[in-house]
Motif scaffolding. Structure first.
Motif, PDB file in Angstrom:
ATOM      1  N   LEU A 107      -4.546   2.225  -3.551  1.00 31.39           N
ATOM      2  CA  LEU A 107      -5.949   2.588  -3.763  1.00 31.39           C
ATOM      3  C   LEU A 107      -6.504   1.980  -5.045  1.00 31.39           C
ATOM      4  CD1 LEU A 107      -5.584   6.328  -2.709  1.00 31.39           C
ATOM      5  CD2 LEU A 107      -6.473   4.436  -1.323  1.00 31.39           C
ATOM      6  N   GLU A 108      -5.672   1.861  -6.063  1.00 34.94           N
ATOM      7  CA  GLU A 108      -6.099   1.252  -7.321  1.00 34.94           C
ATOM      8  C   GLU A 108      -4.864   0.802  -8.085  1.00 34.94           C
ATOM      9  OE1 GLU A 108      -9.471   2.526 -10.270  1.00 34.94           O
ATOM     10  OE2 GLU A 108      -7.636   3.505 -10.986  1.00 34.94           O
ATOM     11  N   ILE A 109      -4.997  -0.357  -8.759  1.00 34.79           N
ATOM     12  CA  ILE A 109      -3.951  -0.840  -9.652  1.00 34.79           C
ATOM     13  C   ILE A 109      -4.507  -0.819 -11.062  1.00 34.79           C
ATOM     14  CG2 ILE A 109      -2.302  -2.670 -10.173  1.00 34.79           C
ATOM     15  CD1 ILE A 109      -2.757  -3.775  -7.381  1.00 34.79           C
ATOM     16  N   GLY A 110      -3.918  -0.016 -11.913  1.00 38.42           N
ATOM     17  CA  GLY A 110      -4.339   0.058 -13.303  1.00 38.42           C
ATOM     18  C   GLY A 110      -3.512  -0.874 -14.170  1.00 38.42           C
ATOM     19  N   GLY A 111      -3.689  -0.753 -15.475  1.00 34.26           N
ATOM     20  CA  GLY A 111      -2.929  -1.599 -16.368  1.00 34.26           C
ATOM     21  C   GLY A 111      -1.439  -1.328 -16.310  1.00 34.26           C
ATOM     22  N   ASP A 112      -1.063  -0.064 -16.110  1.00 30.00           N
ATOM     23  CA  ASP A 112       0.356   0.291 -16.077  1.00 30.00           C
ATOM     24  C   ASP A 112       0.667   1.340 -15.005  1.00 30.00           C
ATOM     25  OD1 ASP A 112      -0.915   2.444 -17.193  1.00 30.00           O
ATOM     26  OD2 ASP A 112       0.318   2.537 -19.002  1.00 30.00           O
ATOM     27  N   TYR A 113      -0.207   1.474 -13.997  1.00 28.69           N
ATOM     28  CA  TYR A 113      -0.005   2.484 -12.959  1.00 28.69           C
ATOM     29  C   TYR A 113      -0.595   2.007 -11.641  1.00 28.69           C
ATOM     30  CZ  TYR A 113      -4.969   3.543 -13.347  1.00 28.69           C
ATOM     31  OH  TYR A 113      -6.335   3.444 -13.326  1.00 28.69           O
ATOM     32  N   MET A 114      -0.222   2.694 -10.571  1.00 31.32           N
ATOM     33  CA  MET A 114      -0.851   2.516  -9.258  1.00 31.32           C
ATOM     34  C   MET A 114      -1.223   3.877  -8.705  1.00 31.32           C
ATOM     35  SD  MET A 114       1.078  -0.303  -6.905  1.00 31.32           S
ATOM     36  CE  MET A 114       1.154  -2.034  -7.378  1.00 31.32           C
ATOM     37  N   LEU A 115      -2.404   3.931  -8.063  1.00 36.76           N
ATOM     38  CA  LEU A 115      -2.769   5.076  -7.242  1.00 36.76           C
ATOM     39  C   LEU A 115      -2.464   4.709  -5.798  1.00 36.76           C
ATOM     40  CD1 LEU A 115      -6.215   6.229  -8.707  1.00 36.76           C
ATOM     41  CD2 LEU A 115      -3.969   7.260  -9.091  1.00 36.76           C
ATOM     42  N   VAL A 116      -1.670   5.544  -5.126  1.00 35.15           N
ATOM     43  CA  VAL A 116      -1.136   5.205  -3.815  1.00 35.15           C
ATOM     44  C   VAL A 116      -1.465   6.305  -2.813  1.00 35.15           C
ATOM     45  CG1 VAL A 116       0.972   4.690  -2.530  1.00 35.15           C
ATOM     46  CG2 VAL A 116       0.758   3.970  -4.912  1.00 35.15           C
ATOM     47  N   ARG A 117      -1.946   5.914  -1.634  1.00 34.86           N
ATOM     48  CA  ARG A 117      -2.110   6.866  -0.538  1.00 34.86           C
ATOM     49  C   ARG A 117      -0.748   7.099   0.105  1.00 34.86           C
ATOM     50  NH1 ARG A 117      -4.718   3.837   2.577  1.00 34.86           N
ATOM     51  NH2 ARG A 117      -6.870   4.423   2.148  1.00 34.86           N
TER      52      ARG A 117
END
Length: 454
Positions: A423-433
């Motif tokens: 769902l989103e890739i941040g600088g040091d994280y991912m939001l995942v469904r």
């Protein structure tokens, strides 16, 4: 011989083995598809090609005001490997609980500068905001056509701390601040052009649509112009619809064309037995097409038959060209046989008999496209995914990415779960469904673990 043996191993895995997955690259139990690992096989077999940089070198030169970054193909196989942490930093969603924590279908999510996470339910079009502790805080939005109402959602964060929502069904872009307060609504530039159809000639199909926007708020639109060439295949009517997609932005009362990419030919098989009716539509297998992606302040444009990416600023001005010196692998009968093994299984949405007849007709020895998908993370890095077939033909359970920094320099390689579940890739994280064994959806936030560069 080594390549073909590896494909056979993958077929055996597809037919009989189950593994447990967590996070974006380890998400849930599923049967391994041959195509799950095939992109990794293909990438490992790509050979270095001619480039301004040789072997594992990187050269950066200037041509006028344009920076040329050339990467030797051998460097890609020596990049550090990134992965996701096994445990989520945050989980949002429950199988049984209060309404704010239960979702019918998660369409989008983004992490705001405050640490809050906004999650969009695609059935109700409610935007639910959760704190850094995962607790529900507030919500806004609903199904409808009025201000703050939606029929479709494409969400992206803005560099000013707010976020934007594109609604492809209503041809509208809505801007919000970081608290979810609606600040602006923009209508589609396409509406004044006859519902987006530009060409009246029956030999052309023209469509105008929202293409994307950069994080600093510049909106881009696309116009796809293609021609129909009737043909016969598989004893039923079959035609291709290819063409070119133009990227443009508003320029006063006019449109400024920024770039263009080729559109993959479509295989369209139909029957007239009970009146004209499509049986099956997919993108031609191993067909090279174009890609673009929108970052915080950058637009990336690429064509899949060569590893070359054009970087433009939000005004559309060309700033940088990235070239990677690799030669694509050639299509073999082993690749096609591996895909055939999946027809009629849960790894494919295609009608088995039509798909098998079509695959029998796919030519071998053509090049495998080098780029399957592109996307930016919120820090401005570009993620380029290896080629995979049309998801109607084969459902990809994993994606293999090459990550480049904001200057176009290669950083790492990474394997993740299905691209649509990121769902989103941040600088040091991912939001995942994520989905549990009852197909109940939730959002997990995972830390990206990076191996140090040698």
């Amino acid at each position: 011989m080594r390549r073909f043996a590896l494909v056979l191993i993958l077929i055996n895995l597809a037919l009989g083995r189950t593994v447990r997955k967590r996070g974006a690259d380890l998400t849930r139990e599923h049967r391994i598809s041959v195509w799950t690992l095939l992109p990794v096989v293909m990438a490992a077999c790509v050979e270095p090609g001619e480039s301004g940089a040789s072997g594992g070198e990187v050269t950066v030169t200037d041509s006028g005001h344009i920076q040329i970054v050339e990467v030797g193909g051998a460097l890609l196989s020596n990049l550090p490997e990134w992965s996701l942490d096994q445990r989520p930093l945050l989980e949002i969603g429950e199988r049984i609980g209060g309404d704010p924590y239960m979702f019918g279908r998660i369409d989008a999510a983004a992490r705001l500068p405050s640490g809050e996470v906004v999650v969009v339910d695609g059935l109700t079009f409610e935007f639910r905001v959760f704190g850094p502790d995962g607790l529900f805080r507030r919500q806004f939005g609903r199904d409808g056509e009025g201000p703050g109402e939606f029929k479709a959602v494409s969400l992206r964060r803005l560099v000013n701390g707010g976020f934007a929502v594109a609604d492809a069904r209503l041809d509208r872009l809505t801007l919000f601040d970081s608290m979810g307060t609606l600040t602006e609504s923009r209508g589609s530039i396409c509406r004044s052009n006859g519902a987006g159809v530009y060409h009246e000639s029956p030999s052309y199909v023209g469509r105008c649509a929202f293409a994307g926007l950069t994080g600093d708020g510049m909106v881009f639109w696309s116009e796809t112009v293609g021609s129909e060439q009737p043909a016969l295949r598989l004893d039923v009517a079959h035609h291709y619809v290819g063409g070119t997609r133009f990227l443009f932005r508003p320029a006063g009362d006019a449109r400024l064309v920024v770039d263009s990419i080729p559109v993959a030919n479509q295989v369209a098989i139909l029957t007239t037995r009970f009146g004209p009716r499509y049986l099956w539509v997919i993108s031609e297998l191993f067909e090279a097409s174009g890609n673009w992606a929108f970052g915080p302040r950058t637009v990336a444009v690429a064509e899949a038959e060569r590893f070359e990416v054009r970087f433009r600023d939000s005004a559309g001005t060309l700033q940088r060209v990235l070239r990677v010196g690799v030669v694509p692998e050639r299509v073999t009968t082993g690749h096609i046989d591996a895909i055939k093994q999946l027809m009629g299984t849960s790894a494919s949405l295609s009608p088995k008999e039509l798909a098998l007849e079509y695959l029998d007709d796919v030519p071998v020895d053509g090049p495998i496209p080098l780029i399957g998908k592109m996307r930016f993370d919120e820090s401005g890095r570009l993620w380029i995914g290896d080629y995979v077939p049309d998801p109607v033909l084969v459902i990809p359970q994993e994606w293999r990415w090459t990550i480049f920094d904001e200057n176009g320099l290669p950083l790492a390689r990474m394997t993740t779960g299905a691209s649509d579940d990121i769902l989103e890739i941040g600088g040091d994280y991912m939001l995942v469904r994520e989905r549990d064994d009852m197909d109940v959806e939730s959002v997990g936030m995972y830390r990206i673990e990076r191996e140090p560069v040698n």
